[in-house]
Design an enzyme around this catalytic site. Sequence first.
Site, PDB file in Angstrom:
ATOM      1  N   HIS A   1       0.857  -1.195   0.000  1.00 37.95           N
ATOM      2  CA  HIS A   1       0.000   0.000   0.000  1.00 37.95           C
ATOM      3  C   HIS A   1       0.891   1.242   0.000  1.00 37.95           C
ATOM      4  CE1 HIS A   1      -2.802   3.051   1.427  1.00 37.95           C
ATOM      5  NE2 HIS A   1      -3.768   2.256   1.015  1.00 37.95           N
TER       6      HIS A   1
ATOM      7  N   GLU B   1       0.846   3.855   1.653  1.00 39.16           N
ATOM      8  CA  GLU B   1       1.251   4.322   2.991  1.00 39.16           C
ATOM      9  C   GLU B   1       2.409   3.484   3.522  1.00 39.16           C
ATOM     10  OE1 GLU B   1      -2.694   4.257   4.617  1.00 39.16           O
ATOM     11  OE2 GLU B   1      -3.200   5.931   3.308  1.00 39.16           O
TER      12      GLU B   1
HETATM   13  C1  PEP Z   1      -6.786   3.235   0.467  1.00 35.26           C
HETATM   14  O1  PEP Z   1      -6.607   3.291   1.663  1.00 35.26           O
HETATM   15  O2  PEP Z   1      -6.282   2.291  -0.172  1.00 35.26           O
HETATM   16  C2  PEP Z   1      -7.595   4.236  -0.201  1.00 35.26           C
HETATM   17  C3  PEP Z   1      -7.786   4.132  -1.473  1.00 35.26           C
HETATM   18  O3  PEP Z   1      -8.093   5.255   0.585  1.00 35.26           O
HETATM   19  P1  PEP Z   1      -9.270   6.297   0.169  1.00 35.26           P
HETATM   20  O4  PEP Z   1     -10.393   5.476  -0.414  1.00 35.26           O
HETATM   21  O5  PEP Z   1      -9.654   6.959   1.450  1.00 35.26           O
HETATM   22  O6  PEP Z   1      -8.705   7.223  -0.846  1.00 35.26           O
END
Ligand code: PEP
Length: 238
Positions: free
Chosen positions: A95, A97
């Site tokens: 991901h 993050e």
């Molecule tokens: C995610 O956490 O993978 C994501 C896409 O977050 P959001 O939908 O809040 O943009």
Amino acid sequence: MARTPLIVGNWKMYKTIPEAVEFVETLAPLVADSQAEVYLAVPYTAIAPAVEAAAGSNIVIGAQNMNDSTEGAFTGEIAARMLVDAGAKFVVLGHSERRHVFGETDAFVNAKVKRAIADGLRPIVCVGETFEQREAGETNEVLQMQLEGSLAGIEELGDLVVAYEPVWAIGTGHSATPKQAQKEHALLRKLVGKQTLLYGGSVNPENAAVLMAQPDIDGVLVGGASLSEISFSKIVKG
Ligand code: PEP
């Protein structure tokens, strides 16, 4: 052939055990008739209770990360087999993050993907360019590099899922347009063939259906809008 849409909620670092259980119990009847596969990536502590709450429903529980080793002196880490032990069926890997806040490299993601497959978890592998990379015209190159790096040496992809998540669209309220998303998905499709491809980045009940109507978008990965049973069930029901 008609595709079965896959809708994945990613709760990130939200929800205690009682909150997770209440969510699953509320969501289950709302999505019971859905044709889509419904996945929730929950915090580690909530995996086993959420699995128990989801028993008999069509909700599948998974994790948001893991380590590539089977066990060892890695304080604070968690192994794939521990997730399996808790009842997880899938794991989100790479991901943005994890890549950008915690410095995870393609090589580390690759090792995790291999371990997840070996230990029986369905990997959902995320790739995506930053705003600066998009502005510099590097999107294709970045996606190809991340994907090839994350999947290096894996001969059999099985049911592995790839999620295209442009970093500039995550948590910003600015989703990629369906046209932009389809363009990148077409590139990923060339690289991974028939694997399930998800779009993620500010998906909500208003934009989910049109994004999923694109020929190479098989489902969505949802962050913020997966924290409410109402908005998430609307996305699942289309
Ligand atoms: C995610 O956490 O993978 C994501 C896409 O977050 P959001 O939908 O809040 O943009």
